[in-house]
Design a protein around this motif. Structure first.
Motif, PDB file in Angstrom:
ATOM      1  N   VAL A  75     -90.479  -3.134   1.907  1.00  0.00           N
ATOM      2  CA  VAL A  75     -89.551  -2.717   0.850  1.00  0.00           C
ATOM      3  C   VAL A  75     -89.192  -1.241   1.062  1.00  0.00           C
ATOM      4  CG1 VAL A  75     -89.246  -2.397  -1.636  1.00  0.00           C
ATOM      5  CG2 VAL A  75     -90.526  -4.376  -0.775  1.00  0.00           C
ATOM      6  N   PRO A  76     -87.904  -0.931   1.204  1.00  0.00           N
ATOM      7  CA  PRO A  76     -87.515   0.472   1.383  1.00  0.00           C
ATOM      8  C   PRO A  76     -87.670   1.259   0.083  1.00  0.00           C
ATOM      9  CG  PRO A  76     -85.568  -0.914   1.250  1.00  0.00           C
ATOM     10  CD  PRO A  76     -86.762  -1.828   1.223  1.00  0.00           C
ATOM     11  N   PHE A  77     -87.858   2.553   0.230  1.00  0.00           N
ATOM     12  CA  PHE A  77     -87.993   3.409  -0.949  1.00  0.00           C
ATOM     13  C   PHE A  77     -87.476   4.800  -0.623  1.00  0.00           C
ATOM     14  CE2 PHE A  77     -91.823   3.756   1.521  1.00  0.00           C
ATOM     15  CZ  PHE A  77     -92.112   5.114   1.515  1.00  0.00           C
ATOM     16  N   THR A  78     -87.228   5.565  -1.658  1.00  0.00           N
ATOM     17  CA  THR A  78     -86.809   6.949  -1.469  1.00  0.00           C
ATOM     18  C   THR A  78     -87.943   7.871  -1.892  1.00  0.00           C
ATOM     19  OG1 THR A  78     -85.820   7.053  -3.673  1.00  0.00           O
ATOM     20  CG2 THR A  78     -84.358   6.473  -1.845  1.00  0.00           C
ATOM     21  N   VAL A  79     -87.915   9.067  -1.330  1.00  0.00           N
ATOM     22  CA  VAL A  79     -88.888  10.102  -1.670  1.00  0.00           C
ATOM     23  C   VAL A  79     -88.094  11.331  -2.090  1.00  0.00           C
ATOM     24  CG1 VAL A  79     -90.726  11.588  -0.776  1.00  0.00           C
ATOM     25  CG2 VAL A  79     -90.559   9.213  -0.006  1.00  0.00           C
ATOM     26  N   LYS A  80     -88.451  11.886  -3.221  1.00  0.00           N
ATOM     27  CA  LYS A  80     -87.746  13.070  -3.714  1.00  0.00           C
ATOM     28  C   LYS A  80     -87.789  14.176  -2.667  1.00  0.00           C
ATOM     29  CE  LYS A  80     -87.121  15.839  -7.814  1.00  0.00           C
ATOM     30  NZ  LYS A  80     -85.699  15.687  -7.888  1.00  0.00           N
ATOM     31  N   ASP A  81     -86.703  14.875  -2.539  1.00  0.00           N
ATOM     32  CA  ASP A  81     -86.535  15.893  -1.505  1.00  0.00           C
ATOM     33  C   ASP A  81     -87.443  17.109  -1.686  1.00  0.00           C
ATOM     34  OD1 ASP A  81     -85.213  16.969   0.819  1.00  0.00           O
ATOM     35  OD2 ASP A  81     -84.095  18.270  -0.536  1.00  0.00           O
ATOM     36  N   THR A  82     -88.275  17.115  -2.675  1.00  0.00           N
ATOM     37  CA  THR A  82     -89.216  18.223  -2.857  1.00  0.00           C
ATOM     38  C   THR A  82     -90.599  17.884  -2.307  1.00  0.00           C
ATOM     39  OG1 THR A  82     -89.791  17.427  -5.058  1.00  0.00           O
ATOM     40  CG2 THR A  82     -88.056  19.097  -4.913  1.00  0.00           C
ATOM     41  N   ILE A  83     -90.768  16.677  -1.816  1.00  0.00           N
ATOM     42  CA  ILE A  83     -92.063  16.235  -1.296  1.00  0.00           C
ATOM     43  C   ILE A  83     -92.025  16.275   0.224  1.00  0.00           C
ATOM     44  CG2 ILE A  83     -93.666  14.288  -1.156  1.00  0.00           C
ATOM     45  CD1 ILE A  83     -92.689  13.519  -3.978  1.00  0.00           C
ATOM     46  N   GLU A  84     -92.917  17.051   0.801  1.00  0.00           N
ATOM     47  CA  GLU A  84     -92.997  17.155   2.256  1.00  0.00           C
ATOM     48  C   GLU A  84     -93.338  15.785   2.839  1.00  0.00           C
ATOM     49  OE1 GLU A  84     -92.590  19.879   4.269  1.00  0.00           O
ATOM     50  OE2 GLU A  84     -92.193  21.260   2.625  1.00  0.00           O
ATOM     51  N   THR A  85     -92.531  15.339   3.788  1.00  0.00           N
ATOM     52  CA  THR A  85     -92.724  14.040   4.423  1.00  0.00           C
ATOM     53  C   THR A  85     -92.659  14.245   5.929  1.00  0.00           C
ATOM     54  OG1 THR A  85     -91.565  13.062   2.544  1.00  0.00           O
ATOM     55  CG2 THR A  85     -91.901  11.660   4.441  1.00  0.00           C
ATOM     56  N   GLU A  86     -93.689  13.816   6.623  1.00  0.00           N
ATOM     57  CA  GLU A  86     -93.757  14.021   8.066  1.00  0.00           C
ATOM     58  C   GLU A  86     -92.534  13.436   8.765  1.00  0.00           C
ATOM     59  OE1 GLU A  86     -96.583  12.888  11.870  1.00  0.00           O
ATOM     60  OE2 GLU A  86     -97.377  12.671   9.853  1.00  0.00           O
ATOM     61  N   GLY A  87     -91.888  14.254   9.577  1.00  0.00           N
ATOM     62  CA  GLY A  87     -90.759  13.806  10.371  1.00  0.00           C
ATOM     63  C   GLY A  87     -89.436  13.736   9.630  1.00  0.00           C
ATOM     64  N   VAL A  88     -89.425  14.156   8.354  1.00  0.00           N
ATOM     65  CA  VAL A  88     -88.194  14.106   7.563  1.00  0.00           C
ATOM     66  C   VAL A  88     -87.930  15.492   6.983  1.00  0.00           C
ATOM     67  CG1 VAL A  88     -87.034  13.047   5.583  1.00  0.00           C
ATOM     68  CG2 VAL A  88     -88.597  11.685   6.975  1.00  0.00           C
ATOM     69  N   ARG A  89     -86.703  15.945   7.100  1.00  0.00           N
ATOM     70  CA  ARG A  89     -86.305  17.251   6.570  1.00  0.00           C
ATOM     71  C   ARG A  89     -86.557  17.297   5.063  1.00  0.00           C
ATOM     72  NH1 ARG A  89     -80.222  19.242   5.775  1.00  0.00           N
ATOM     73  NH2 ARG A  89     -80.119  17.122   5.012  1.00  0.00           N
ATOM     74  N   THR A  90     -87.094  18.400   4.587  1.00  0.00           N
ATOM     75  CA  THR A  90     -87.337  18.595   3.159  1.00  0.00           C
ATOM     76  C   THR A  90     -86.657  19.890   2.739  1.00  0.00           C
ATOM     77  OG1 THR A  90     -89.474  17.505   3.376  1.00  0.00           O
ATOM     78  CG2 THR A  90     -89.111  18.785   1.384  1.00  0.00           C
ATOM     79  N   THR A  91     -85.579  19.776   1.963  1.00  0.00           N
ATOM     80  CA  THR A  91     -84.810  20.968   1.593  1.00  0.00           C
ATOM     81  C   THR A  91     -85.111  21.478   0.193  1.00  0.00           C
ATOM     82  OG1 THR A  91     -82.949  19.785   0.614  1.00  0.00           O
ATOM     83  CG2 THR A  91     -82.882  20.133   3.009  1.00  0.00           C
ATOM     84  N   SER A  92     -85.703  20.664  -0.635  1.00  0.00           N
ATOM     85  CA  SER A  92     -85.930  21.007  -2.048  1.00  0.00           C
ATOM     86  C   SER A  92     -84.621  21.392  -2.735  1.00  0.00           C
ATOM     87  CB  SER A  92     -86.955  22.135  -2.179  1.00  0.00           C
ATOM     88  OG  SER A  92     -88.193  21.734  -1.646  1.00  0.00           O
ATOM     89  N   GLY A  93     -83.525  20.860  -2.231  1.00  0.00           N
ATOM     90  CA  GLY A  93     -82.225  21.121  -2.836  1.00  0.00           C
ATOM     91  C   GLY A  93     -81.701  22.526  -2.606  1.00  0.00           C
TER      92      GLY A  93
END
Length: 100
Positions: A75-93
């Motif tokens: 099941v796909p899901f989203t992660v809020k952009d404020t949470i550091e996720t390995e291999g995914v850019r995190t901008t915190s907006g």
């Protein structure tokens, strides 16, 4: 069915995946299409995981092998952009973190 898939609750998607009525790849492709349609106006998804389809294929292979599955397997899901996720850019907006 792709329009239906993007509107189902995660538990229903998981049940359909376990029953092999839909594949994780179908589900991810449906969600990617919806993101492509709506995100230019919404800007809700800042960064897509570059390997989402690959992970969906891996999830499908695990089902085919008969592996033990987690409750929301495939099941796909989203992660809020404020949470550091390995291999995914995190901008915190923030533009200051655009390349973080």
């Amino acid at each position: 069915m792709s329009d239906e898939l993007v509107n189902l609750p995660a538990t229903k998607l998981a049940a359909l995946i376990r029953a092999r009525k839909v594949s994780p790849v179908e589900v991810v492709e449906a969600h990617l299409q919806r993101i492509e349609q709506l995100n230019p106006n919404l800007n809700a998804i800042v960064t897509l995981a570059h390997d989402s389809l690959e992970r969906a294929r891996e999830a499908e292979a695990a089902i085919t092998r008969g592996d033990e599955l987690e409750p929301l397997h495939g099941v796909p899901f989203t992660v809020k952009d404020t949470i550091e996720t390995e291999g995914v850019r995190t901008t915190s907006g923030s533009r200051l973190r655009a390349s973080h």
